[in-house]
Design a protein around this motif. Structure first.
Motif, PDB file in Angstrom:
ATOM      1  N   ALA A 129       0.837  -1.215   0.000  1.00  0.00           N
ATOM      2  CA  ALA A 129       0.000   0.000   0.000  1.00  0.00           C
ATOM      3  C   ALA A 129       0.869   1.260   0.000  1.00  0.00           C
ATOM      4  O   ALA A 129       0.512   2.271  -0.622  1.00  0.00           O
ATOM      5  N   ALA A 130       2.017   1.178   0.669  1.00  0.00           N
ATOM      6  CA  ALA A 130       2.926   2.339   0.690  1.00  0.00           C
ATOM      7  C   ALA A 130       3.411   2.673  -0.718  1.00  0.00           C
ATOM      8  O   ALA A 130       3.821   3.803  -0.995  1.00  0.00           O
ATOM      9  N   GLU A 131       3.348   1.690  -1.618  1.00  0.00           N
ATOM     10  CA  GLU A 131       3.729   1.915  -3.020  1.00  0.00           C
ATOM     11  C   GLU A 131       2.490   2.137  -3.885  1.00  0.00           C
ATOM     12  O   GLU A 131       2.539   2.012  -5.120  1.00  0.00           O
ATOM     13  N   GLY A 132       1.339   2.343  -3.246  1.00  0.00           N
ATOM     14  CA  GLY A 132       0.114   2.664  -3.979  1.00  0.00           C
ATOM     15  C   GLY A 132      -0.630   1.457  -4.518  1.00  0.00           C
ATOM     16  O   GLY A 132      -1.512   1.588  -5.366  1.00  0.00           O
ATOM     17  N   VAL A 164      -6.061  -8.337   3.161  1.00  0.00           N
ATOM     18  CA  VAL A 164      -6.249  -7.449   2.006  1.00  0.00           C
ATOM     19  C   VAL A 164      -5.809  -6.041   2.418  1.00  0.00           C
ATOM     20  O   VAL A 164      -6.170  -5.574   3.504  1.00  0.00           O
ATOM     21  N   GLY A 165      -5.028  -5.397   1.568  1.00  0.00           N
ATOM     22  CA  GLY A 165      -4.624  -4.019   1.841  1.00  0.00           C
ATOM     23  C   GLY A 165      -5.039  -3.107   0.702  1.00  0.00           C
ATOM     24  O   GLY A 165      -4.933  -3.481  -0.478  1.00  0.00           O
ATOM     25  N   ILE A 166      -5.529  -1.917   1.046  1.00  0.00           N
ATOM     26  CA  ILE A 166      -5.964  -0.938   0.036  1.00  0.00           C
ATOM     27  C   ILE A 166      -5.314   0.411   0.360  1.00  0.00           C
ATOM     28  O   ILE A 166      -5.506   0.934   1.463  1.00  0.00           O
ATOM     29  N   PRO A 167      -4.531   0.964  -0.590  1.00  0.00           N
ATOM     30  CA  PRO A 167      -3.865   2.244  -0.309  1.00  0.00           C
ATOM     31  C   PRO A 167      -4.864   3.394  -0.310  1.00  0.00           C
ATOM     32  O   PRO A 167      -5.904   3.327  -0.982  1.00  0.00           O
ATOM     33  N   ARG A 168      -4.568   4.423   0.453  1.00  0.00           N
ATOM     34  CA  ARG A 168      -5.387   5.638   0.467  1.00  0.00           C
ATOM     35  C   ARG A 168      -4.494   6.832   0.137  1.00  0.00           C
ATOM     36  O   ARG A 168      -3.340   6.863   0.562  1.00  0.00           O
ATOM     37  N   GLN A 171      -3.437   9.055   3.369  1.00  0.00           N
ATOM     38  CA  GLN A 171      -3.952   8.486   4.634  1.00  0.00           C
ATOM     39  C   GLN A 171      -3.377   7.097   4.827  1.00  0.00           C
ATOM     40  O   GLN A 171      -2.837   6.506   3.902  1.00  0.00           O
ATOM     41  N   ASP A 172      -3.608   6.550   6.044  1.00  0.00           N
ATOM     42  CA  ASP A 172      -3.215   5.163   6.268  1.00  0.00           C
ATOM     43  C   ASP A 172      -4.046   4.251   5.372  1.00  0.00           C
ATOM     44  O   ASP A 172      -5.216   4.545   5.097  1.00  0.00           O
ATOM     45  N   GLY A 317      -8.608  -1.917  10.159  1.00  0.00           N
ATOM     46  CA  GLY A 317      -7.441  -1.047  10.316  1.00  0.00           C
ATOM     47  C   GLY A 317      -7.622  -0.010  11.408  1.00  0.00           C
ATOM     48  O   GLY A 317      -6.630   0.478  11.966  1.00  0.00           O
ATOM     49  N   ASP A 318      -8.874   0.334  11.754  1.00  0.00           N
ATOM     50  CA  ASP A 318      -9.095   1.349  12.796  1.00  0.00           C
ATOM     51  C   ASP A 318      -8.521   0.928  14.151  1.00  0.00           C
ATOM     52  O   ASP A 318      -7.830   1.734  14.804  1.00  0.00           O
ATOM     53  N   PRO A 319      -8.776  -0.325  14.627  1.00  0.00           N
ATOM     54  CA  PRO A 319      -8.255  -0.681  15.949  1.00  0.00           C
ATOM     55  C   PRO A 319      -6.726  -0.629  15.997  1.00  0.00           C
ATOM     56  O   PRO A 319      -6.144  -0.160  16.989  1.00  0.00           O
TER      57      PRO A 319
END
Ligand code: NAD
Length: 361
Positions: A129-132, A164-168, A171-172, A317-319
């Motif tokens: 995600a850090a790479e989009g 599963v990861g989704i970039p924002r 934002q995180d 991801g919120d917790p």
């Protein structure tokens, strides 16, 4: 309970692995990933693992300073053999390979086989995600027979995580990351070492009785002695009835069988297998719609009227974000038993008393 400052914990754990034949770079990588698991609230995958990692190193189950090997290489796909190196070394290599291929092709898959414990799978989703990039990960833990499938009382599955990861934009990322068992094995470990208790019915004994007592999994144990899941009579239960049990089965087939790691069976060497897919949303989403729509929908979900006793509905991801903020500021709390077991291991590998004292300063 002891609370250790984040930098002290990383330095101390890095010192332990430097004394256990890892290069300074690998030792710091292991220490940083384990501490990050604690920072995100997943104590089950944090520094509590130090004793078992060092035990695995001694028995040759994990190989320090290993170089992963790309054994299949196409423009959009790779198979990476971790050769039983530390997960914290071979998993970032596999993820980097996926990122590079996805950058060029818009879509990539990487099968990682024979990795040492790769810890919190969310780390790998966050790296992509850090790479989009969006990423999806199916994982198994071959050799780690722990979980009873739906309707059964015997261990047949690993805790086989799915992530599963989704970039924002700015934002995180959104990261969904869970074991397909009611609890990860590490949470049984944490409960057995004086940490958070298990939820009701997380375990099942051989006669079908539901339980929250860690000895169902480990058999009898002493407070700072080792835990061995082959000794107990019971199992962890798969989450979500037939649906969670089915997802665990798929993780075993894709993360285990397809990668070449093997689906879980008893009496074999521990290895994580991970099948990961990477998608570049910029290639799919030419009208730049995705991120705004995520904002709208996440707000819609968070604004759901909560049930009694719940302050606010959260999204994945919120917790972790909340715990990371708190613990980064205040330090990592560890039950006394956990800390004692880590310190015992540090002494065994020859870490100095000065370094042990410094950790708690
Ligand atoms: P968990 O039960 O705490 O679930 C975590 C997921 O649920 C996260 O995505 C989190 O954001 C979300 N979540 C938690 N509470 C929420 C709420 N109230 N509302 C909305 N979303 C919420 O995690 P777990 O199953 O105990 O897994 C812990 C860790 O163990 C994970 O990082 C997993 O990758 C890791 N694990 C690793 C292995 C391995 O072999 N390497 C095996 C099993 C698990």
């Amino acid at each position: 309970m002891v609370t250790i400052k984040v930098n002290n914990l990383i330095d101390f754990v890095a010192d332990v692995f430097s004394h256990a034949e890892s290069s300074p770079e690998e030792a710091r990588r292991i220490a940083t990933y384990l501490t990050t698991a604690n920072l995100t609230g997943h104590d089950s995958h944090g520094v509590i693992r130090v004793p078992v990692y060092v035990r695995w190193k001694k028995t040759g189950n994990v190989v320090p300073n290993q170089t992963a090997e790309i054994v299949v290489d196409t423009p959009s796909l790779a198979v990476v053999d971790g050769r039983f190196g530390y997960g914290q070394t071979v998993a970032p290599f596999a993820v980097k390979t996926g990122i590079e291929k996805c950058r060029k092709a818009g879509l990539a898959a990487v099968a990682l086989r024979n990795a040492g414990h790769i810890g919190r799978i969310g780390d790998w989703a966050e790296m992509a995600a850090a790479e989009g990039l969006v990423s999806v990960h199916f994982v198994n833990a071959a050799g780690s027979l722990l979980v009873a499938p739906f309707g059964g009382v015997e261990k047949r599955l690993s805790t086989a995580p799915y992530c599963v990861g989704i970039p924002r934009a700015g934002q995180d990322p959104i990261v969904l990351d869970f074991a397909t068992s009611i609890v990860a094995e590490g949470k049984v470990l944490v409960a057995s070492r004086g940490g958070k208790k298990l939820p009701n019915g997380a375990l099942i004994d051989a006669d079908g009785t539901l339980s929250e007592e860690p000895s169902v999994l480990y058999g009898p144990y002493t407070p700072d002695g080792p835990r061995d899941h082959t000794r107990g009579t019971g199992a962890i239960r798969a989450f979500g009835e037939h649906k969670g049990s089915g997802l665990a089965f798929i993780c075993e087939l894709l993360g285990g069988a397809l990668t070449g790691t093997g689906a879980t069976s008893g009496g074999r060497r521990f290895a994580n297998g991970m099948l990961s897919f990477y998608i570049d949303p910029k290639v799919v989403d030419t009208s730049n719609y995705f991120d705004g729509e995520i904002t709208r929908y996440a707000d819609f979900i968070r604004a759901t009227k909560p049930v009694a006793g719940v302050d606010q509905v959260l999204i994945p991801g919120d917790p972790e974000r909340k715990t990371r903020t708190e613990r980064t500021a205040n330090g990592v709390p560890l039950p006394d038993d956990t800390w004692a077991a880590i310190v015992n291991t540090a002494r065994e590998v020859g870490v100095s008393e000065v370094s042990i004292q410094r950790a708690t300063s």
